[in-house]
Structures are given as C-alpha cells and as structure tokens.
Scaffold this motif. Structure first.
Motif, PDB file in Angstrom:
ATOM      1  N   UNK A 193       0.830  -1.212   0.000  1.00  0.00           N
ATOM      2  CA  UNK A 193       0.000   0.000   0.000  1.00  0.00           C
ATOM      3  C   UNK A 193       0.861   1.257   0.000  1.00  0.00           C
ATOM      4  N   UNK A 194       1.962   1.227   0.748  1.00  0.00           N
ATOM      5  CA  UNK A 194       2.852   2.400   0.781  1.00  0.00           C
ATOM      6  C   UNK A 194       3.498   2.634  -0.569  1.00  0.00           C
ATOM      7  N   UNK A 195       3.933   1.532  -1.224  1.00  0.00           N
ATOM      8  CA  UNK A 195       4.547   1.675  -2.548  1.00  0.00           C
ATOM      9  C   UNK A 195       3.544   2.206  -3.557  1.00  0.00           C
ATOM     10  N   UNK A 196       2.332   1.682  -3.511  1.00  0.00           N
ATOM     11  CA  UNK A 196       1.298   2.144  -4.447  1.00  0.00           C
ATOM     12  C   UNK A 196       0.972   3.613  -4.198  1.00  0.00           C
ATOM     13  N   UNK A 197       0.878   3.978  -2.920  1.00  0.00           N
ATOM     14  CA  UNK A 197       0.598   5.388  -2.592  1.00  0.00           C
ATOM     15  C   UNK A 197       1.730   6.298  -3.069  1.00  0.00           C
ATOM     16  N   UNK A 198       2.972   5.845  -2.826  1.00  0.00           N
ATOM     17  CA  UNK A 198       4.133   6.649  -3.261  1.00  0.00           C
ATOM     18  C   UNK A 198       4.178   6.789  -4.783  1.00  0.00           C
ATOM     19  N   UNK A 199       3.881   5.702  -5.496  1.00  0.00           N
ATOM     20  CA  UNK A 199       3.884   5.754  -6.963  1.00  0.00           C
ATOM     21  C   UNK A 199       2.772   6.655  -7.493  1.00  0.00           C
ATOM     22  N   UNK A 200       1.619   6.588  -6.865  1.00  0.00           N
ATOM     23  CA  UNK A 200       0.516   7.439  -7.310  1.00  0.00           C
ATOM     24  C   UNK A 200       0.819   8.911  -7.057  1.00  0.00           C
ATOM     25  N   UNK A 201       1.412   9.192  -5.896  1.00  0.00           N
ATOM     26  CA  UNK A 201       1.778  10.575  -5.603  1.00  0.00           C
ATOM     27  C   UNK A 201       2.873  11.070  -6.553  1.00  0.00           C
ATOM     28  N   UNK A 202       3.864  10.207  -6.802  1.00  0.00           N
ATOM     29  CA  UNK A 202       4.938  10.587  -7.732  1.00  0.00           C
ATOM     30  C   UNK A 202       4.386  10.836  -9.125  1.00  0.00           C
ATOM     31  N   UNK A 203       3.499   9.946  -9.582  1.00  0.00           N
ATOM     32  CA  UNK A 203       2.888  10.145 -10.897  1.00  0.00           C
ATOM     33  C   UNK A 203       2.087  11.428 -10.949  1.00  0.00           C
ATOM     34  N   UNK A 204       1.363  11.718  -9.869  1.00  0.00           N
ATOM     35  CA  UNK A 204       0.570  12.940  -9.830  1.00  0.00           C
ATOM     36  C   UNK A 204       1.469  14.183  -9.874  1.00  0.00           C
ATOM     37  N   UNK A 205       2.575  14.120  -9.117  1.00  0.00           N
ATOM     38  CA  UNK A 205       3.497  15.266  -9.123  1.00  0.00           C
ATOM     39  C   UNK A 205       4.176  15.434 -10.469  1.00  0.00           C
ATOM     40  N   UNK A 206       4.535  14.321 -11.120  1.00  0.00           N
ATOM     41  CA  UNK A 206       5.144  14.407 -12.454  1.00  0.00           C
ATOM     42  C   UNK A 206       4.162  15.015 -13.452  1.00  0.00           C
ATOM     43  N   UNK A 207       2.916  14.568 -13.384  1.00  0.00           N
ATOM     44  CA  UNK A 207       1.911  15.126 -14.294  1.00  0.00           C
ATOM     45  C   UNK A 207       1.695  16.613 -14.021  1.00  0.00           C
ATOM     46  N   UNK A 208       1.627  16.978 -12.737  1.00  0.00           N
ATOM     47  CA  UNK A 208       1.470  18.393 -12.405  1.00  0.00           C
ATOM     48  C   UNK A 208       2.663  19.224 -12.855  1.00  0.00           C
ATOM     49  N   UNK A 209       3.885  18.710 -12.649  1.00  0.00           N
ATOM     50  CA  UNK A 209       5.074  19.435 -13.096  1.00  0.00           C
ATOM     51  C   UNK A 209       5.128  19.580 -14.603  1.00  0.00           C
ATOM     52  N   UNK A 210       4.778  18.507 -15.312  1.00  0.00           N
ATOM     53  CA  UNK A 210       4.759  18.597 -16.780  1.00  0.00           C
ATOM     54  C   UNK A 210       3.702  19.582 -17.254  1.00  0.00           C
ATOM     55  N   UNK A 211       2.560  19.607 -16.594  1.00  0.00           N
ATOM     56  CA  UNK A 211       1.502  20.544 -16.976  1.00  0.00           C
ATOM     57  C   UNK A 211       1.940  21.992 -16.741  1.00  0.00           C
ATOM     58  N   UNK A 212       2.545  22.231 -15.573  1.00  0.00           N
ATOM     59  CA  UNK A 212       3.020  23.592 -15.277  1.00  0.00           C
ATOM     60  C   UNK A 212       4.116  24.011 -16.251  1.00  0.00           C
ATOM     61  N   UNK A 213       5.053  23.096 -16.538  1.00  0.00           N
ATOM     62  CA  UNK A 213       6.123  23.407 -17.489  1.00  0.00           C
ATOM     63  C   UNK A 213       5.560  23.707 -18.878  1.00  0.00           C
ATOM     64  N   UNK A 214       4.572  22.928 -19.309  1.00  0.00           N
ATOM     65  CA  UNK A 214       3.971  23.158 -20.624  1.00  0.00           C
ATOM     66  C   UNK A 214       3.263  24.508 -20.681  1.00  0.00           C
ATOM     67  N   UNK A 215       2.549  24.858 -19.605  1.00  0.00           N
ATOM     68  CA  UNK A 215       1.839  26.138 -19.591  1.00  0.00           C
ATOM     69  C   UNK A 215       2.826  27.306 -19.595  1.00  0.00           C
ATOM     70  N   UNK A 216       3.889  27.199 -18.784  1.00  0.00           N
ATOM     71  CA  UNK A 216       4.894  28.272 -18.742  1.00  0.00           C
ATOM     72  C   UNK A 216       5.597  28.407 -20.079  1.00  0.00           C
ATOM     73  N   UNK A 217       5.953  27.275 -20.699  1.00  0.00           N
ATOM     74  CA  UNK A 217       6.619  27.323 -22.002  1.00  0.00           C
ATOM     75  C   UNK A 217       5.703  27.933 -23.058  1.00  0.00           C
ATOM     76  N   UNK A 218       4.420  27.573 -23.026  1.00  0.00           N
ATOM     77  CA  UNK A 218       3.469  28.138 -23.977  1.00  0.00           C
ATOM     78  C   UNK A 218       3.310  29.642 -23.784  1.00  0.00           C
ATOM     79  N   UNK A 219       3.235  30.082 -22.530  1.00  0.00           N
ATOM     80  CA  UNK A 219       3.117  31.516 -22.249  1.00  0.00           C
ATOM     81  C   UNK A 219       4.366  32.275 -22.689  1.00  0.00           C
ATOM     82  N   UNK A 220       5.547  31.682 -22.465  1.00  0.00           N
ATOM     83  CA  UNK A 220       6.785  32.324 -22.922  1.00  0.00           C
ATOM     84  C   UNK A 220       6.834  32.429 -24.439  1.00  0.00           C
TER      85      UNK A 220
END
Length: 319
Positions: free
Chosen positions: A27-54
């Motif tokens: 359960x801890x590994x699954x939770x950690x993987x889900x959180x990591x995936x969520x953070x990666x998706x959020x970081x990629x989304x923020x990076x894409x938005x910032x790059x598009x705005x630039x």
C-alpha cells in the motif's frame, strides 16, 4: 492435541504479521507511486503552460517589433547617365550627370511615414587636376511620388504640393603640390600594387531631416550633379533613420527592450490565465451547491404538498 493447536496458532501469528507487513508495504509503494505520478503530471503541466506563455510572449513582442520598427538604414549604388552626342569639344559631357534611384524594396516603401531620415550621397572621386579645377560642386536632389508628381517638401505648408528638392555643394579637399608629391612618394608601393588609389571620398548631406508624406509617398529620387566635367569612380546613396522615443530605446537597447517587453507580456498572460482558472474552479465549486439547494427546495415543497394532501384526506371523511 492442545499443544499441537497452540503450536499451529503460534506459527500462524508470525505469518499473519508478515502478510500484514507486506500488504502495508504494498500500500505504501502504491501510494508513493501514485503521488509521484501525480506530481510528475502536475510538473509537466506547469512546465507546458509556462513554455506556452513564454512562446506567446516572444511571438507578440516580435510581431510588435517588426511592425512598429522601420528600416534603420538603406544603401544603394547610384548610376549616372548623361548625353555624349555634343558638338562642342570644350565640354566632356553634353548634359549634367543624372541618376534615377528607386526608393522601393520588394515592392515596399523604404521610407516609413512619420519617420525622419537623413539622406547623404557618397562620391568616390579621383584626385585628378580636372576635379581640382572644378572648385565647388552643386548637387540637386528631387523626390517624386508613384504618379509622377513631386512630393511635398518638409519646408512647405500643410496643404501645398511643392517639390521636395535640395541643393547642396561640395568640393575636394585642397592639397598643395608639395603635399601631393610627398604622399605619392610615401604611398608609392601601395599605388603600384593597387592596394590604394589616389582618390577622395566626399560625403554630401542631401536631406538632414526628411519626412515622407503619407498621402504622396516617395517612390523615386532623382540626383543631378550640376557639372559637365566632373569625374566619378563610384557613388552611393545612404539613408539613415533618426529614431526618437520608443523606437530609440528599441533600436539602441534591443536586449533590454526585449526582456522588458517579453516580461510584460508574460505577466499579463499569466494573470489572465490564473483569473480564468480561478473562475473555472469557482464555477465547479458552486454548481453542486446550487443543485443541492434546488433539491432541498423540491423536497420541502413535496413535503408541504404531501402534508396538505394528507390534511385534506383527513378533513374529507369528517365532512
């Protein structure tokens, strides 16, 4: 039998604890993987938005720069034509040297409306006795519109249509015979090898502050040298823009202007994006609340109607 059952229960407790530990670890590994995936998706989304705005900010600044900034400098060679079928042997040329220069490049006007320009003529003249004997040399310049009419000059009134012409004089720099002899002896190897030539370069200012008319834009410029004995190696027309205000800052400080312009566009676009995102979140938060309140009102109305119906049923039989 009792001992065997105790031993079996004792063996089962560690296995159950180990199984529970494995389940917790999973359960801890699954939770950690889900959180990591969520953070990666959020970081990629923020990076894409910032790059598009630039990218949008850079595109907006580049579009503004190339649409607002006129051509800073324009240079073209000047080729003169004249008549030679004269009968008088005293003059070299039958007419004054004249050149017709186009002020168009790629079917677009070189001069921008409302922008002040400085026009100058560069003459490469041999340091010959003929040119030395000419003395002062007069040069006349006239600008014409596309319809063949003369363009309004800067010294006219607002509605007069006069010729934008200028007359400037120039002459070769004076050098004595001794100075010529010494310079010839000093630069004799360069003259013999062709590295240098015995010539003088004259820079004649035709217009110091020329502004094109938006109703009659200049298309051609006619340059006439008022001398039929002049000798010229080559000639070139140079046009330089005098920038003021924002154009001066954009031209003289391009990196700083680009940084300020792109930063301003990025801040404005970011603020617009954040406000739009907040508005969308508020709509999503308020939509269920409205449905619940509406549902609550419907339930209350149904309760009142049911209560009224029940009261009517009760009153009916009694009557």
């Amino acid at each position: 039998m009792g001992k065997k059952s105790d031993m079996r229960s004792g063996d089962g407790e560690p296995s159950a604890q180990m199984f529970g530990a494995l389940l917790g670890l999973q359960d801890a590994v699954v939770t950690w993987m889900s959180r990591t995936r969520q953070r990666v998706i959020q970081g990629f989304t923020v990076f894409s938005i910032v790059f598009l705005l630039l990218w949008i900010s850079a595109f907006l600044y580049g579009s503004f720069y190339y649409s607002y900034m006129p051509m800073a400098a324009f240079s073209t060679p000047v080729h003169y034509h004249y008549r030679t079928d004269c009968e008088s042997p005293a003059s070299f040329l039958c007419s004054y040297p004249m050149a017709n220069i186009s002020l168009m490049r790629n079917k677009k006007h070189v001069l921008t409306f409302g922008q002040a320009y400085q026009m100058s003529l560069q003459l490469d003249m041999p340091d010959s006795p003929t040119n030395q004997e000419l003395g002062m040399l007069m040069i006349k310049t006239t600008c014409f519109s596309g319809k063949g009419g003369q363009v309004a000059s800067s010294a006219r009134s607002a509605r007069q249509l006069l010729s934008a012409s200028s007359s400037r004089f120039s002459m070769l720099r004076y050098r004595s015979e001794l100075l010529r002899s010494l310079s010839t002896l000093l630069f004799l190897p360069a003259f013999l090898t062709g590295v240098s030539e015995q010539k003088q370069v004259l820079e004649v200012e035709l217009f110091s502050d020329y502004t094109d008319d938006p109703y009659l834009p200049s298309v051609t410029a006619v340059i006439e040298i008022l001398s039929n004995k002049v000798q010229i190696y080559s000639s070139q027309l140079n046009i330089h823009a005098h920038f003021t205000g924002i154009r001066y800052l954009l031209f003289n400080f391009p990196l700083l202007s680009a940084l300020v312009g792109m930063s301003s566009n990025f801040v404005f676009l970011s603020l617009l994006f954040v406000l739009s995102y907040v508005k969308l979140l508020l709509k999503e938060d308020w939509a269920p609340v409205q449905l619940r309140t509406d549902g609550g009102r419907n339930i209350n109305q149904e309760d009142h109607s049911n209560a009224a119906g029940g009261t009517a049923e009760l009153v009916g039989p009694r009557m």
